[in-house]
Design a protein around this motif. Structure first.
Motif, short mmCIF file in Angstrom:
data_model
loop_
_atom_site.label_atom_id
_atom_site.label_comp_id
_atom_site.label_asym_id
_atom_site.label_seq_id
_atom_site.Cartn_x
_atom_site.Cartn_y
_atom_site.Cartn_z
N ASN A 123 -14.49 11.21 7.66
CA ASN A 123 -13.19 10.59 8.16
C ASN A 123 -12.29 10.07 7.24
OD1 ASN A 123 -13.53 11.28 11.03
ND2 ASN A 123 -15.11 9.65 11.10
N TYR A 124 -13.01 9.28 6.18
CA TYR A 124 -12.17 8.77 5.37
C TYR A 124 -11.40 9.04 4.67
CZ TYR A 124 -10.86 5.15 1.73
OH TYR A 124 -9.77 4.81 0.82
N THR B 33 -9.58 12.51 5.17
CA THR B 33 -8.64 12.54 6.32
C THR B 33 -7.55 11.83 6.40
OG1 THR B 33 -10.49 13.96 7.18
CG2 THR B 33 -8.56 14.58 8.31
N LYS B 34 -7.59 10.82 6.19
CA LYS B 34 -7.20 9.80 6.49
C LYS B 34 -6.35 9.40 5.24
CE LYS B 34 -8.27 6.28 9.42
NZ LYS B 34 -8.75 4.96 10.32
N LEU B 35 -7.11 9.53 4.01
CA LEU B 35 -6.50 9.68 3.26
C LEU B 35 -5.70 11.24 1.91
CD1 LEU B 35 -6.19 7.72 0.46
CD2 LEU B 35 -8.60 9.43 -0.48
N GLN C 203 -3.43 12.35 4.36
CA GLN C 203 -2.33 10.79 5.20
C GLN C 203 -1.55 10.50 4.46
OE1 GLN C 203 -3.50 11.09 9.06
NE2 GLN C 203 -3.98 13.12 9.40
N ASP D 287 -3.15 6.96 4.08
CA ASP D 287 -3.20 5.39 4.78
C ASP D 287 -5.14 5.19 4.76
OD1 ASP D 287 -4.06 4.32 6.85
OD2 ASP D 287 -4.48 5.29 8.71
N GLY E 236 -7.18 3.12 5.45
CA GLY E 236 -7.65 2.36 6.46
C GLY E 236 -6.69 0.68 6.49
N TYR E 237 -8.28 0.35 7.58
CA TYR E 237 -7.75 -1.57 7.39
C TYR E 237 -8.58 -2.33 6.85
CZ TYR E 237 -5.05 -0.42 11.78
OH TYR E 237 -3.47 0.49 12.51
N THR F 74 -3.50 -3.25 6.88
CA THR F 74 -4.06 -2.19 6.70
C THR F 74 -4.08 -2.74 4.82
OG1 THR F 74 -1.15 -1.78 6.09
CG2 THR F 74 -2.16 -0.85 8.13
#
Lengths: 339, 309
Positions: B65-66, B68-70, B72, B74, B76-77, B85
């Motif tokens: 998950n991390y 994948t977001k990275l 993009q 992002d 995280g929070y 953020t």
């Protein structure tokens, strides 16, 4: 002939931790307009130091001219100020160094390095200087000079770089060119090309050349007169013919004998036994006495005076004194069998 | 040249991915979890919080998950402030950190270069020895010692400059100066050694034999060639400033990234730890690339060898 440069009794010393090294001890010679004089001798004999003192390029904190004068066109360079020297260096007297791989600035284009002297001494504009730089490169035989002028030294081979160094040295039409072992770092085929180039350019420009070398082959190729240096002194001077065919000083004999010869029966290379004198405590008498097979008692005690052999030939050796025994040069020292 | 840069950028991304992976798993080995040490939370609340931030999932799932977001962009929070953020924390902290670091680097390099050049030109004189004694002190004494001394004498005793906080230009001087001491010392020593070596080369003698004046020889021939190793050490030094500023930011209470980073580790704020680590890593890799490109600009020999344009 017109005297261009006259060294009179030059003494140069270096201050080191161990004490004062007397690298040059009373050197005198004259250079005439357009002639080429070779200074030969082994490493440490004071050849390069002599040439650097003419340019006043001795390392300034430790090396200094202690005594004597260097007359150039009536001016004593030994006493000239740094500012006066800047006007003479490059414009009147210029220099070629031994190793073309290290004598060009690696981060400056060839063109800029040639243009530097031109812009300083001849007040040329940038475009004039560049045009002249291209012409100079053409003169020293570099193909495509218009393109090569913007390249850096690492894009040139050793021989090409030495050509560039020669172009820089000759850029302002100096009256004297000091070539400090100009071919020592080059391979033999390139050596011949560089010597040809220097001779050719001398014919064209009439520059007088002081050639510093330990290679007698180079001397025979380029020089008209020779000064043999040993232990910080000139021990023999004469025309090329006199030095090669009628040498008078045992050190010159040794030098000539140690030249490798193709037709020699023995394959062994001859060397002069011993080492040069320690110039921190130079010997009282003749510097060569300790290595000289003909040394007499007087040689160890007193420095011989320069004796005239002919109007152009002088040697400083006690063997030339009328009281000395007659000694003939050894077989190996005879070039081409002349006696 | 373009091909060379593209290739380098791809390597950069790979490096960052490896760093992200290693940091992620190392961080999971840290004792405790973000919401454990707050006694006021009930079991249910803790479970809800863990659920909200995805901390109840198995570690490999969290990792995927991390990343994948990275990908993009992002990060995280943060766990510390609701709804903020990590990206915004870094952007806010970036300003002061970069300012102090850049000021220190610029000031340190200029002063260091001048000291080094002076020492080399006045070789073996009082000025040379003086400059080198300063340099040895600068290298030996850590920046936070200077920071403390400066705060006490300049800030408290003389009251010339503010002791801490970040409210205007006068607040920059003490932290930037403390950080720059090491830079000054390192640059000065390198510059001196390099200048001395180059002053002894044949091409300097050659330049002088052309009649070029002494000052022109020094600036056109000697300084430029001496700068080559300086550019090389400038990269690691800039990196040192980024990491060194962690401590300096704490001492001077500057709201920079360094401060955020230290706080985040103390409270197990996973996204912030990850985000700041990755951001520092990114800076370091980017600086190395910039130095390599700069190197080519200064030294023509490398330009040709490095990239065929």
């Amino acid at each position: 002939m017109e005297k261009l440069l006259e060294l009179d009794n030059i003494h140069v010393s270096f201050q080191t931790y161990g004490g004062e090294v007397k690298a040059v001890r009373g050197v005198s010679f004259t250079l005439e307009k357009g002639e080429s004089l070779a200074i030969v001798g082994e490493s440490g004999s004071g050849k390069s130091v002599t040439s650097k003192s003419i340019m006043r390029l001795l390392p300034n904190k430790i090396g200094s001219i202690k005594q004597g004068s260097i007359k150039f066109q009536g001016k004593d360079l030994a006493k000239a100020s740094e500012r006066e020297m800047e006007k003479i260096r490059g414009a009147e007297i210029s220099m070629i160094f031994q190793d073309p791989m290290t004598s060009l600035n690696p981060t400056m284009t060839i063109g800029k390095q040639i243009m530097e002297g031109l812009r300083k001494h001849q007040n040329m504009s940038k475009s004039e200087a560049k045009e002249r730089a291209v012409n100079l490169l053409k003169l020293v035989g570099i193909p495509n000079p218009e393109l090569r002028v913007d390249e850096y030294p690492h894009q040139f081979s050793g021989g090409m770089r030495q050509r560039v160094v020669i172009a820089i040295a000759l850029s302002c039409n100096p009256k004297v060119l000091i070539a400090d072992e100009p071919t020592t770092a080059l391979d033999v085929t390139i050596q011949a090309q560089i010597l040809d180039l220097m001779r050719d350019l001398q014919d064209k420009t009439g520059t007088a050349i002081i050639l510093i070398t330990h290679d007698l082959g180079v001397v025979a190729n380029l020089a008209q007169r020779v000064a043999v240096m040993y232990g910080g002194m000139i021990v023999e001077t004469g025309t090329v013919d006199e030095i090669f065919y009628k040498p008078k000083h045992p050190y010159t004999w040794g030098l000539l004998a140690s030249m490798p010869k193709l037709n020699a029966e023995s394959k062994e290379l001859l060397a002069i036994p011993g080492t040069p004198p320690d110039l921190m405590n130079p010997p009282k008498g003749c510097p060569f006495a300790a290595r000289c097979p003909y040394a007499m008692e007087v040689c160890l005690e007193n420095m011989p005076e320069a004796t005239d052999v002919s109007s152009s030939h002088k040697a400083a050796c006690w063997l030339l004194d009328e009281r000395a025994p007659k000694v003939e040069p050894p077989e190996e020292a005879l070039v081409g069998g002349a006696r | 040249m373009l091909r060379y840069i593209t290739q380098r950028v791809l390597y950069m991304i790979l490096t960052l991915l490896i760093i992200a992976t290693i940091t992620f798993f190392l961080m999971k080995l840290l004792p405790g979890s973000p919401f454990n040490n707050q006694d006021k939370l009930t079991e249910t609340q803790r479970y809800a919080l863990n659920e909200k931030y995805g901390l109840n999932d198995p570690v490999p799932v969290q990792y995927i998950n991390y990343i994948t977001k990275l990908a993009q962009g992002d990060l995280g929070y943060t766990f510390q402030f609701d709804g903020r953020t990590v990206n915004s924390l870094i952007v806010n902290g970036m300003g002061p950190s970069a300012t102090v670091g850049f000021e220190a680097l610029l000031f340190g390099t200029i002063v260091g270069l001048l000291l080094g050049i002076m020492a080399a030109l006045k070789h073996n004189t009082f000025l040379d020895y003086g400059a080198m004694v300063i340099a040895v002190f600068g290298i030996a004494i850590p920046s936070f010692v200077f920071a403390g001394l400066l705060q006490y004498y300049v800030g408290v005793k003389l009251q010339w400059l503010p002791v801490a906080f970040w409210n205007g230009p006068e607040y920059h001087i003490l932290p930037a100066f403390s950080l720059s001491v090491g830079v000054i010392a390192t640059v000065a020593r390198f510059m001196r050694t390099e200048m001395l070596e180059i002053l002894g080369t044949d091409y300097i003698l050659m330049a002088r034999s052309k009649g070029v004046s002494k000052s022109a020889v020094i600036f056109k021939h000697c300084v430029r060639n001496s700068l080559i190793p300086i550019v090389t050490i400038l990269g690691p030094m800039a990196i040192g400033l980024i990491t060194g500023s962690l401590v300096i930011e704490n001492i001077f209470a500057i709201p920079g990234i360094g401060e955020q980073f230290v706080k985040a580790i103390q409270v197990n704020d996973y996204p912030v730890i990850m985000g700041t680590t990755l951001f520092f890593s990114f800076l370091i890799v980017a600086i190395i690339l910039i130095v390599d490109i700069l190197y080519g600009i200064i030294d023509p020999r490398i330009r040709v060898a490095g990239g065929k344009s």
